[in-house]
Design an enzyme around this catalytic site. Sequence first.
Site, PDB file in Angstrom:
ATOM      1  N   SER A 181      -2.105  76.454  90.387  1.00 41.41           N
ATOM      2  CA  SER A 181      -2.371  76.094  91.694  1.00 41.41           C
ATOM      3  C   SER A 181      -1.873  77.367  92.217  1.00 41.41           C
ATOM      4  CB  SER A 181      -2.011  75.266  92.478  1.00 41.41           C
ATOM      5  OG  SER A 181      -0.882  74.274  91.857  1.00 41.41           O
ATOM      6  N   HIS A 209      -8.788  73.538  91.488  1.00 45.38           N
ATOM      7  CA  HIS A 209      -9.565  74.837  91.884  1.00 45.38           C
ATOM      8  C   HIS A 209     -10.254  75.451  90.845  1.00 45.38           C
ATOM      9  CE1 HIS A 209      -5.391  75.098  94.336  1.00 45.38           C
ATOM     10  NE2 HIS A 209      -4.317  74.423  93.108  1.00 45.38           N
ATOM     11  N   LYS A 240     -10.666  71.435  98.235  1.00 42.46           N
ATOM     12  CA  LYS A 240     -10.442  72.710  98.246  1.00 42.46           C
ATOM     13  C   LYS A 240     -11.881  73.729  98.328  1.00 42.46           C
ATOM     14  CE  LYS A 240      -6.624  72.009  96.713  1.00 42.46           C
ATOM     15  NZ  LYS A 240      -5.003  71.450  95.639  1.00 42.46           N
TER      16      LYS A 240
HETATM   17  C1  LIG Z   1      -4.426  70.691  95.965  1.00 43.48           C
HETATM   18  C2  LIG Z   1      -4.100  69.869  94.524  1.00 43.48           C
HETATM   19  C3  LIG Z   1      -4.166  68.839  94.299  1.00 43.48           C
HETATM   20  C4  LIG Z   1      -4.384  67.124  95.492  1.00 43.48           C
HETATM   21  O1  LIG Z   1      -5.108  67.783  96.170  1.00 43.48           O
HETATM   22  P1  LIG Z   1      -5.205  66.726  97.142  1.00 43.48           P
HETATM   23  O2  LIG Z   1      -7.062  66.208  97.839  1.00 43.48           O
HETATM   24  O3  LIG Z   1      -5.230  68.368  98.331  1.00 43.48           O
HETATM   25  O4  LIG Z   1      -4.922  66.262  98.042  1.00 43.48           O
HETATM   26  C5  LIG Z   1      -3.906  67.757  92.835  1.00 43.48           C
HETATM   27  N1  LIG Z   1      -3.847  68.669  91.661  1.00 43.48           N
HETATM   28  C6  LIG Z   1      -3.770  70.050  91.900  1.00 43.48           C
HETATM   29  C7  LIG Z   1      -3.567  70.887  90.810  1.00 43.48           C
HETATM   30  C8  LIG Z   1      -3.901  70.275  93.451  1.00 43.48           C
HETATM   31  O5  LIG Z   1      -3.736  71.694  93.207  1.00 43.48           O
END
Ligand SMILES: *Cc1c(COP(=O)(O)O)cnc(C)c1O
Length: 389
Positions: A181, A209, A240
């Site tokens: 991320s 992602h 996302k």
């Molecule tokens: C954003 C993210 C999460 C968490 O997801 P949410 O739905 O925002 O709680 C988990 N793992 C990774 C790698 C992320 O980038």
Amino acid sequence: MLDKILESELQAIRAKGLYRQMRKVVSSAGPVVFCDGKQMLNFASNNYLSIADDQRLVVAAHRVMDTHGIGASASRLVVGNTDIHEELEQRLASFKNKPAALVFPTGYMANAGCIPAVASGDNDLILADRLVHASLLDACRNSYGKLRVFPHNDTDALEHLLARYHDKKRRILIVTEGVFSMDGDCAPLDRIALLARSYDALLMLDDAHGTGVLGDNGRGAAEMFSVENMVDIHMGTLSKAIGVMGGFVAGSYLLREYLVNKARSFIYTTGLPPALCAASMESLSIIQSEPERRNRLRATSGLVRNELQRIGFTVPDGITPIIPVIIGDATKVMQVSHALSEYGMIAPGIRYPTVPEGKERLRISIQSGHTDAHIDKLLSCMKKIFETL
Ligand SMILES: *Cc1c(COP(=O)(O)O)cnc(C)c1O
């Protein structure tokens, strides 16, 4: 008393240049947002396919609000499980090419529930990439299993650990991400999947992602590397590229059944609002039927990386819409981010402890909805900023 303690702690955070503040957005999260009193170009969201404000999602959510109301009102295991949740789970399973899926209220909670449930004994071992997301690290720390981290994307180090532990542990769970991320790079999933297979380890992939973005059909990093069948636990978010809210785990029927029985963040919390499940299904349809969004995103991301490198910035090669511009200093990175916002663009400066000290970066994220004019503006402002650095 409490405020006095907190004020001195906050002062220490400020002194290190690590103070965090929220912006206030008063619009949807598309390529252009209305934020802090003005219109800004948005290079900061995870809404990669510009789906979060698509009217088709709004209509789908409304339709279900009419029949199911707003709140799920109870945990899924009590009376918070609706036909809409189950329909979404079937859609997610088929989207990920897996027999079953289970939805959690957030991606954070999907990780928080899954890892301690799977690595549940003190003779279990979790091998996690050093750069995995905080939600995965928190989940590992909440597990009775032991955690060992391996250097980022270092498959030799991973193999070394597997060789050393595979016959000493009850089970080994390898945890990595499709797209990291903060770096926007991909794990070498082909190599990692083979290692998991040869050492009888389980493989969990957090593709927060990658889902919707990577692979010919947007199924994610595992599709891109052709290892979908070698990943035991596919985790993703609805928040996302899918543009809604929620998390999910896809895998076997037994995995789903086991998590329903064991994942504490599934059992002890209220179900996702059904309208969000409906919006997520609509989003999956768009992702599957409009590959041009993915193609545009890929092309724009490649162009921005190349152009930033040409200007002289330190930008790693890559294929994802997460573009880190390494600045390497906490104060300087905030200056760059601030200068961009003066030009009417939002891209956050990322500092320790989110990234290591010395690796502070501007994090630019691209959306398929960014126009050529948006991108030209970003690049011309970045050029001016480079000249003042
Ligand atoms: C954003 C993210 C999460 C968490 O997801 P949410 O739905 O925002 O709680 C988990 N793992 C990774 C790698 C992320 O980038």
